[in-house]
Design a protein around this motif. Structure first.
Motif, short mmCIF file in Angstrom:
data_model
loop_
_atom_site.label_atom_id
_atom_site.label_comp_id
_atom_site.label_asym_id
_atom_site.label_seq_id
_atom_site.Cartn_x
_atom_site.Cartn_y
_atom_site.Cartn_z
N ASP A 26 -34.94 -7.51 24.60
CA ASP A 26 -33.61 -7.20 23.77
C ASP A 26 -34.04 -7.31 22.35
O ASP A 26 -33.51 -6.40 21.74
CB ASP A 26 -32.42 -8.18 24.31
CG ASP A 26 -31.16 -7.83 23.46
OD1 ASP A 26 -30.64 -6.65 23.43
OD2 ASP A 26 -30.64 -8.61 22.85
N GLU B 267 -36.00 -4.39 21.34
CA GLU B 267 -35.10 -3.19 21.23
C GLU B 267 -34.27 -3.03 20.06
O GLU B 267 -34.44 -2.13 19.34
CB GLU B 267 -34.33 -3.25 22.29
CG GLU B 267 -33.84 -1.78 22.84
CD GLU B 267 -33.40 -1.92 24.22
OE1 GLU B 267 -32.57 -2.82 24.88
OE2 GLU B 267 -33.29 -0.97 25.01
N THR C 84 -37.31 3.64 19.70
CA THR C 84 -36.96 3.13 20.82
C THR C 84 -38.36 2.65 21.47
O THR C 84 -39.42 2.88 21.00
CB THR C 84 -36.31 4.18 21.97
OG1 THR C 84 -37.42 5.14 22.06
CG2 THR C 84 -34.95 4.88 21.02
N PHE C 85 -38.14 2.15 22.86
CA PHE C 85 -39.40 2.03 23.54
C PHE C 85 -40.31 2.97 23.88
O PHE C 85 -41.68 2.85 23.95
CB PHE C 85 -39.06 1.07 24.91
CG PHE C 85 -38.87 -0.31 24.67
CD1 PHE C 85 -39.66 -1.02 24.36
CD2 PHE C 85 -37.65 -0.82 24.93
CE1 PHE C 85 -39.47 -2.46 24.28
CE2 PHE C 85 -37.37 -2.30 24.75
CZ PHE C 85 -38.44 -3.06 24.16
N HIS D 114 -36.83 -1.85 30.72
CA HIS D 114 -36.59 -1.22 29.37
C HIS D 114 -37.55 0.00 29.16
O HIS D 114 -37.10 0.81 28.18
CB HIS D 114 -37.06 -2.40 28.36
CG HIS D 114 -35.79 -3.28 28.26
ND1 HIS D 114 -35.55 -4.40 29.33
CD2 HIS D 114 -34.85 -3.57 27.55
CE1 HIS D 114 -34.60 -5.17 28.92
NE2 HIS D 114 -34.10 -4.64 27.91
#
Ligand SMILES: NC(=O)c1ccc[n+]([C@@H]2O[C@H](COP(=O)([O-])OP(=O)(O)OC[C@H]3O[C@@H](n4cnc5c(N)ncnc54)[C@H](OP(=O)(O)O)[C@@H]3O)[C@@H](O)[C@H]2O)c1
Length: 402
Positions: free
Chosen positions: A328, A331, A340-341, A367
């Motif tokens: 988290d 992120e 973003t990932f 994720h």
């Protein structure tokens, strides 16, 4: 009747030319302004109410969208909007989607600055459907030479392509002058020598600004930066470097100055090669490191661990909980830079107990859902605070506009 929305450096002289050419013109500007011989309307909707043609000459995509949304209730079916600001083809396509189908749209950005706008010697790069182009051809001729580029969005795209050469060329010259000065070269002689090369026309154009400082604003420096942001060049291009130089000058307070203020700026400012980042969306570091750094188009995120804002371990003895907390944090740090990932190029994980890898793996898969990035996972004997079981760091590719 022609409605003209936006009376800035370019809009005011352009609206004046329409009046001088004998057209009935109604003008509107956010900051109340008038044009002799034109009717002034109190709102965009009232300005466009009787208009067959609506011309917009505003700063950027946000301004054009805002003003046309305000104008929408007054637009006549059959009217044609001629968008002459520099906003790029994506914004033009968005406008098309938002406008009623009975309203035409032509993108017609211009080359040339305030003096050509006064003289009617701009180059207009027009894109649109043949019927819409036909309806504004004669009016566009009042502003200068009209080049019909092609279908909807083609004028806006051509304008960004042209600016991708013209703006960086000025920045390049600014850096050349700064380099010459720093190496003890006489700037006047440097300009004379460069003036005799194929760069001559540009050198003569900017020489007064180099010798006497920037003139009163004609083409705002922030607008030049905006043009290169809209062109969204990859990070490694010369145009992207020029964009970053101009964004840096804007951040230094020169956004409202003429674009030639970049000459003084290039001599004094060095764009930092590495930027340190500490987003407020995650608990602060202990001050001995930054949460992330960015350089050369990459984002380097420090190893994240499960510590709460008070520095206490979250999820003591619980690998799943610690992994959730760490992913988290990553992120949020990525999101702070528009990533973003999916933008992660490499992820490195340190676990104090490799037998718990599956618990971490399950969290990570929630994720990182697309194609996985390059990855390294190692077991370490301990992390920097007792109770911590996992530390994860990532490197990500920044979006082109950062
Ligand atoms: N200057 C040049 O040499 C040149 C040459 C070619 C193309 N262009 C392009 O032409 C466009 C206009 O340039 P310019 O030099 O005339 O710019 P400018 O002098 O900065 O004028 C910008 C205009 O946009 C209005 N505006 C900005 N944000 C607004 C908002 N949120 N809502 C309503 N109105 C808003 C301003 O209103 P206010 O008066 O209330 O601020 C002003 O009328 C830009 O897209 C620029 O890139 C400029």
């Amino acid at each position: 009747m022609i409605s003209f929305l936006g009376l800035g450096h370019m809009g005011a002289p352009m609206a004046r030319r329409l009046v001088e050419a004998g057209h009935k013109v109604t003008v509107w500007n956010r900051t109340p302004r008038t044009v002799e011989g034109a009717v002034t309307a109190p709102s965009p909707a009232e300005a466009v109410a009787e208009a067959e043609l609506v011309i917009t000459m505003l700063s950027d995509p946000a301004a054009v969208k805002r003003v046309l949304a305000d104008a929408a209730p007054g637009l006549r079916p059959g009217a044609v909007i001629v968008e002459m600001s520099t906003i790029g083809p994506e914004a033009v396509a968005e406008l098309r989607d938002r406008l009623p189908s009975q309203v035409g749209l032509v993108d017609a950005p211009v080359l040339g600055s305030v003096q050509p706008a006064r003289d009617g010697t701009l180059t207009v790069l027009a894109g649109g459907l043949p019927g819409d182009l036909e309806r504004c051809r004669e009016i566009l001729g009042v502003f200068g030479q009209v080049r019909e580029i092609g279908g909807p969005g083609s004028g806006a795209a051509m304008k960004l392509a042209v600016m991708s050469a013209m703006v960086p060329a000025q920045v390049l010259l600014a850096e050349t002058v700064a380099y010459g000065e720093a190496s003890g070269v006489d700037v006047g002689t440097l300009l004379d020598v460069l003036g005799g090369t194929f760069l001559g026309a540009l050198v003569e154009r900017v020489r007064p600004a180099i010798e006497n400082g920037p003139p009163e604003t004609r083409y705002g420096l922030a607008l030049a930066a905006k043009d290169l942001v809209l062109a969204s060049h990859e990070t490694q291009t010369l145009a992207a470097a020029a964009r970053d130089r101009l964004l840096d000058a804007t951040a230094a307070g020169l956004g409202g100055a003429d674009v030639t203020a970049v000459f003084g700026h290039a001599a004094t400012a060095r764009v930092p090669r590495v930027k340190k980042l500490n987003p407020t969306s995650v608990p602060a570091t202990n001050g001995y490191y930054s949460h992330a750094t960015k350089a050369a188009g990459l984002l380097f995120v420090s190893g994240q661990v499960a510590l709460d804002p008070a520095g206490k371990v979250v999820g003591e003895g619980d690998m799943t909980r610690q992994s959730e907390y760490v992913m988290d944090l990553l992120e949020r740090i990525l999101a702070d830079q528009g990533c973003t990932f999916d933008d992660v190029t490499h992820i490195r994980t340190h676990l104090t107990d490799m037998s718990l890898l599956a618990e971490y793996g399950a969290v990570r898969q929630r994720h990182i859902t697309g194609e996985p990035p390059a990855s390294t996972t190692v077991e370490v004997s301990r992390l920097f605070q007792p109770g911590l079981m996992i530390e994860v760091e990532v490197i990500a590719a920044l979006p082109a506009t950062r």
